[in-house]
Write a protein that holds these residues in place. Sequence first.
Motif, PDB file in Angstrom:
ATOM      1  N   GLU A   9      -1.298 -17.039  -8.867  1.00 64.50           N
ATOM      2  CA  GLU A   9      -1.095 -15.854  -8.034  1.00 64.50           C
ATOM      3  C   GLU A   9      -2.357 -15.000  -8.110  1.00 64.50           C
ATOM      4  O   GLU A   9      -2.797 -14.632  -9.197  1.00 64.50           O
ATOM      5  CB  GLU A   9       0.100 -15.029  -8.521  1.00 64.50           C
ATOM      6  N   GLU A  11      -4.076 -11.426  -7.112  1.00 67.70           N
ATOM      7  CA  GLU A  11      -3.650 -10.078  -6.734  1.00 67.70           C
ATOM      8  C   GLU A  11      -4.853  -9.225  -6.366  1.00 67.70           C
ATOM      9  O   GLU A  11      -5.982  -9.513  -6.750  1.00 67.70           O
ATOM     10  CB  GLU A  11      -2.915  -9.424  -7.902  1.00 67.70           C
ATOM     11  N   LYS A  12      -4.592  -8.179  -5.609  1.00 64.48           N
ATOM     12  CA  LYS A  12      -5.622  -7.178  -5.342  1.00 64.48           C
ATOM     13  C   LYS A  12      -5.026  -5.805  -5.605  1.00 64.48           C
ATOM     14  O   LYS A  12      -3.839  -5.577  -5.419  1.00 64.48           O
ATOM     15  CB  LYS A  12      -6.175  -7.296  -3.927  1.00 64.48           C
ATOM     16  N   LYS A  13      -5.862  -4.907  -6.094  1.00 68.80           N
ATOM     17  CA  LYS A  13      -5.407  -3.570  -6.461  1.00 68.80           C
ATOM     18  C   LYS A  13      -5.481  -2.626  -5.266  1.00 68.80           C
ATOM     19  O   LYS A  13      -6.380  -2.711  -4.445  1.00 68.80           O
ATOM     20  CB  LYS A  13      -6.260  -3.023  -7.596  1.00 68.80           C
ATOM     21  N   SER A  20      -0.865  -3.347  -8.333  1.00 69.25           N
ATOM     22  CA  SER A  20      -1.232  -4.729  -8.017  1.00 69.25           C
ATOM     23  C   SER A  20      -0.359  -5.225  -6.875  1.00 69.25           C
ATOM     24  O   SER A  20       0.844  -5.010  -6.862  1.00 69.25           O
ATOM     25  CB  SER A  20      -1.035  -5.619  -9.236  1.00 69.25           C
ATOM     26  N   ASN A  21      -0.981  -5.901  -5.920  1.00 76.36           N
ATOM     27  CA  ASN A  21      -0.283  -6.460  -4.763  1.00 76.36           C
ATOM     28  C   ASN A  21      -0.714  -7.911  -4.593  1.00 76.36           C
ATOM     29  O   ASN A  21      -1.777  -8.311  -5.037  1.00 76.36           O
ATOM     30  CB  ASN A  21      -0.644  -5.665  -3.494  1.00 76.36           C
ATOM     31  N   VAL A  22       0.121  -8.697  -3.910  1.00 75.94           N
ATOM     32  CA  VAL A  22      -0.258 -10.085  -3.633  1.00 75.94           C
ATOM     33  C   VAL A  22      -1.464 -10.077  -2.709  1.00 75.94           C
ATOM     34  O   VAL A  22      -1.686  -9.129  -1.954  1.00 75.94           O
ATOM     35  CB  VAL A  22       0.909 -10.889  -3.017  1.00 75.94           C
ATOM     36  N   LEU A  23      -2.253 -11.117  -2.763  1.00 72.12           N
ATOM     37  CA  LEU A  23      -3.526 -11.172  -2.048  1.00 72.12           C
ATOM     38  C   LEU A  23      -3.366 -10.976  -0.540  1.00 72.12           C
ATOM     39  O   LEU A  23      -4.163 -10.307   0.087  1.00 72.12           O
ATOM     40  CB  LEU A  23      -4.226 -12.508  -2.329  1.00 72.12           C
ATOM     41  N   CYS A  28       0.349  -1.581   0.657  1.00 73.99           N
ATOM     42  CA  CYS A  28       0.657  -1.488  -0.764  1.00 73.99           C
ATOM     43  C   CYS A  28       2.167  -1.355  -0.966  1.00 73.99           C
ATOM     44  O   CYS A  28       2.824  -0.546  -0.304  1.00 73.99           O
ATOM     45  CB  CYS A  28      -0.058  -0.288  -1.378  1.00 73.99           C
TER      46      CYS A  28
END
Length: 71
Positions: A9, A11-13, A20-23, A28
């Motif tokens: 997984e 993630e990007k902030k 944290s969120n999925v790419l 958000c």
Amino acid sequence: MCFRPAGVEIEKKCPKCGASNVLMAEVCAGCGAELPSVGDAPGMPDAPGMPKAPGMPKAPGMPKAPGSSSK
């Protein structure tokens, strides 16, 4: 056929709240702010440009008349 491991997984902030969120998320999950796209992520360097072709060579000088001195 997918060769990516199932447990990976990325993630990007969120730039606003730090959650944290999925790419592939566009919004958000924590605060609802719009997330930057993958190509707009900070810290990623730009792709290098194409090198320029070498310039045209200079034409040779005019030939000297036979018997003339080159001094």
